[in-house]
Scaffold this motif. Structure first.
Motif, short mmCIF file in Angstrom:
data_model
loop_
_atom_site.label_atom_id
_atom_site.label_comp_id
_atom_site.label_asym_id
_atom_site.label_seq_id
_atom_site.Cartn_x
_atom_site.Cartn_y
_atom_site.Cartn_z
N LEU A 163 0.83 -1.21 0.00
CA LEU A 163 0.00 0.00 0.00
C LEU A 163 0.86 1.26 0.00
CD1 LEU A 163 -2.76 -0.99 2.60
CD2 LEU A 163 -2.88 -1.13 0.10
N SER A 164 2.03 1.16 0.64
CA SER A 164 2.90 2.33 0.73
C SER A 164 3.48 2.73 -0.63
CB SER A 164 4.03 2.07 1.73
OG SER A 164 4.57 0.77 1.58
N ASN A 165 3.35 1.86 -1.65
CA ASN A 165 3.87 2.18 -2.98
C ASN A 165 2.79 2.71 -3.93
OD1 ASN A 165 6.47 1.48 -2.36
ND2 ASN A 165 6.47 -0.45 -3.48
N LEU A 166 1.52 2.63 -3.54
CA LEU A 166 0.46 3.03 -4.45
C LEU A 166 0.57 4.51 -4.82
CD1 LEU A 166 -2.65 1.24 -2.86
CD2 LEU A 166 -1.35 0.54 -4.89
N MET A 176 -5.41 -2.31 5.21
CA MET A 176 -4.08 -2.72 5.63
C MET A 176 -4.15 -4.06 6.36
SD MET A 176 -1.09 -0.66 7.68
CE MET A 176 -1.62 -1.04 9.34
N LEU A 177 -3.22 -4.95 6.04
CA LEU A 177 -3.14 -6.25 6.68
C LEU A 177 -1.95 -6.37 7.63
CD1 LEU A 177 -3.85 -8.48 3.55
CD2 LEU A 177 -5.47 -7.88 5.37
N ALA A 178 -0.84 -5.77 7.26
CA ALA A 178 0.37 -5.89 8.08
C ALA A 178 1.32 -4.76 7.73
CB ALA A 178 1.05 -7.24 7.84
N SER A 179 2.26 -4.50 8.61
CA SER A 179 3.30 -3.52 8.35
C SER A 179 4.65 -4.11 8.74
CB SER A 179 3.05 -2.22 9.12
OG SER A 179 3.07 -2.47 10.52
N GLU A 284 3.86 -1.10 4.19
CA GLU A 284 2.49 -1.52 4.49
C GLU A 284 2.00 -2.50 3.43
OE1 GLU A 284 0.27 2.06 4.61
OE2 GLU A 284 0.94 2.62 6.63
N ILE A 285 1.53 -3.66 3.89
CA ILE A 285 0.98 -4.68 3.00
C ILE A 285 -0.53 -4.70 3.18
CG2 ILE A 285 1.05 -7.10 2.32
CD1 ILE A 285 3.71 -5.93 4.66
N GLY A 286 -1.26 -4.72 2.09
CA GLY A 286 -2.70 -4.69 2.26
C GLY A 286 -3.48 -5.17 1.06
N ARG A 308 -9.37 -11.30 8.48
CA ARG A 308 -9.29 -11.91 9.80
C ARG A 308 -7.85 -12.12 10.26
NH1 ARG A 308 -14.06 -14.72 11.46
NH2 ARG A 308 -15.72 -14.55 9.93
N ASN A 309 -6.91 -12.09 9.31
CA ASN A 309 -5.50 -12.32 9.64
C ASN A 309 -4.72 -11.03 9.80
OD1 ASN A 309 -4.73 -15.43 9.31
ND2 ASN A 309 -6.36 -14.93 7.89
N GLY A 310 -5.39 -9.89 9.66
CA GLY A 310 -4.69 -8.62 9.78
C GLY A 310 -5.33 -7.74 10.83
#
Length: 320
Positions: A163-166, A176-179, A284-286, A308-310
Motif C-alpha cells: 500500500l505504501s507504494n500506491l 491494511m493487513l500488516a506492516s 504496508e501490505i494490504g 481476519r488475519n490482519g
C-alpha cells in the motif's frame, strides 16, 4: 501397536506448547526479550523461561544471546517457519471453519507484486485452499501500475499489494493487513555490525545494493536524497538471494523491510540488521479491491479471510 512402540512414539512427540511458540515468535520478531514480553503482556523472566524450555524440548539453540538482544540461529530460523505455520493453523481452527459458506466454489484471479507474492501471500493462499478446496485461486504476479489500472477498469477484482507504494487509491478500496519496519542490512563482520544504531553518514562510504523489484530503487533514491547524501556506488540486482549473498560477503549494504529479512544467506553466511537513526516509513501490505461492480462470492470470501488475519483497520475507498 505394542506397548513398547507406543511408548517410543510418545517419547518422540515434542513437549512444547502453543504459548511457548507464541513467545518464541514474538522474540524472533522483536529481537529483544524485554520488548517481546511487553508486547505479549508477560514478564521478561516468564518469557525467558518459556523460550529456554522450548529449546530444551526441541533439542536445539534457537537464539543467540548478545548485548543488543537476541537473534535467530540457523536452526531457529528454520524452526520459526514451522512455528508460525502451527500458530496460524491453531488460530484458524478456533474460528474460521465455523463461519465459512457451505459449498463455495469457483475461480479467483489474485494479483500481487513480487515481494508480496514471495514473502507474504502464498501461505495464506494455501490455508484458504484448505478451507475452501473447491475454490481455484490463481496467483498472478503483476507490477504495481498494472494492478492499479486493472482494479480501476474492473478487469481485476482483488489484489494484495504494498500500500505504501500506491500512486493513487482512486477508484478502489484498500485495507491494511500488516506492516514491516525497514532496517539496514550488513554482514556480521562488517565495520558497522557492532553499532546499536547507524546514520546515513555511516552508510555513505559503502556500496549500496538495490533490489530491482517493487520500486525499491525509487524508494532508495528518495531516502538518500532526503538525507542529502550519496552512497559510494550503486549495485543493482533482480535477485533477492544474490542481494543477501552480496550483503553477507560484505560487498555492500542495503535497507529493506523485516518481512524479507533472513538471518542467513543461502551459503550460510550471517546477515546483521541494524536500526537507522532516522525514521523511515514502514512498508504496508494490504488488500486492494474494486468497489464496483460488487465482488464475486469467491473474492469476497478471500477478502474476509485475509481481513481476519490482519489488524482491524478501516477500509479506505475513493470512488472518484
Amino acid at each position: 501397536m505394542s506397548k513398547t512402540a507406543a511408548s517410543a512414539e510418545a517419547r518422540s512427540i515434542p513437549r512444547f506448547t502453543f504459548r511457548q511458540l507464541h513467545y518464541f515468535a514474538a522474540a524472533a520478531r522483536c529481537e529483544q526479550i524485554s520488548v517481546a514480553a511487553a508486547e505479549v503482556g508477560v514478564s521478561q523472566s516468564a518469557m525467558t523461561l518459556a523460550i529456554a524450555e522450548l529449546e530444551r524440548s526441541v533439542g536445539a539453540t534457537l537464539f543467540e544471546r548478545g548485548r543488543l538482544g537476541v537473534s535467530l540461529t540457523f536452526e531457529g530460523q528454520a524452526f520459526l517457519q514451522q512455528a508460525e505455520g502451527l500458530l496460524h493453523a491453531a488460530q484458524e481452527a478456533s474460528r474460521l471453519p465455523f463461519h465459512r459458506p457451505a459449498g463455495l466454489s469457483g475461480r479467483l484471479e489474485l494479483a500481487a507484486t513480487y515481494t508480496v507474492q514471495g514473502y507474504f501471500l502464498m501461505p495464506m493462499v494455501a490455508r484458504f485452499r484448505k478451507l475452501f478446496p473447491n475454490v481455484e485461486v490463481v496467483p498472478i504476479e503483476l507490477q504495481r501500475p498494472e494492478i492499479e489500472s486493472r482494479l480501476r477498469d474492473g478487469s481485476l477484482e482483488l489484489a494484495v499489494v504494498l500500500l505504501s507504494n500506491l500512486e493513487s487509491r482512486m477508484g478502489f478500496a484498500t485495507r491494511m493487513l500488516a506492516s514491516s519496519r525497514r532496517q539496514v542490512w550488513v554482514s556480521h563482520n562488517h565495520p558497522l555490525a557492532g553499532r546499536s544504531v547507524v546514520t546515513w553518514t555511516d552508510l555513505a562510504p559503502y556500496p549500496y545494493i538495490v533490489p530491482m523489484m517493487d520500486e525499491a530503487d525509487r524508494n532508495s533514491k528518495r531516502y538518500w536524497q532526503q538525507a542529502g547524501l550519496e552512497p559510494a556506488s550503486w549495485i543493482r540486482t533482480s535477485s533477492m538471494e544474490a542481494l543477501r549473498e552480496m550483503v553477507a560477503l560484505g560487498l555492500g549494504v542495503t535497507i529493506l523491510s523485516d518481512m524479507v529479512y533472513r538471518t542467513w544467506s543461502l551459503d550460510g553466511r550471517r546477515i546483521q540488521p541494524l536500526p537507522l537513526d532516522q525514521h523511515l516509513p514502514v512498508m504496508e501490505i494490504g488488500l486492494a479491491w474494486r468497489t464496483s461492480p460488487v465482488l464475486s462470492t469467491c473474492a469476497a470470501a478471500f477478502r474476509e479471510f485475509l481481513g481476519r488475519n490482519g489488524p482491524q483497520a478501516p477500509d479506505v475507498a475513493d470512488a472518484g
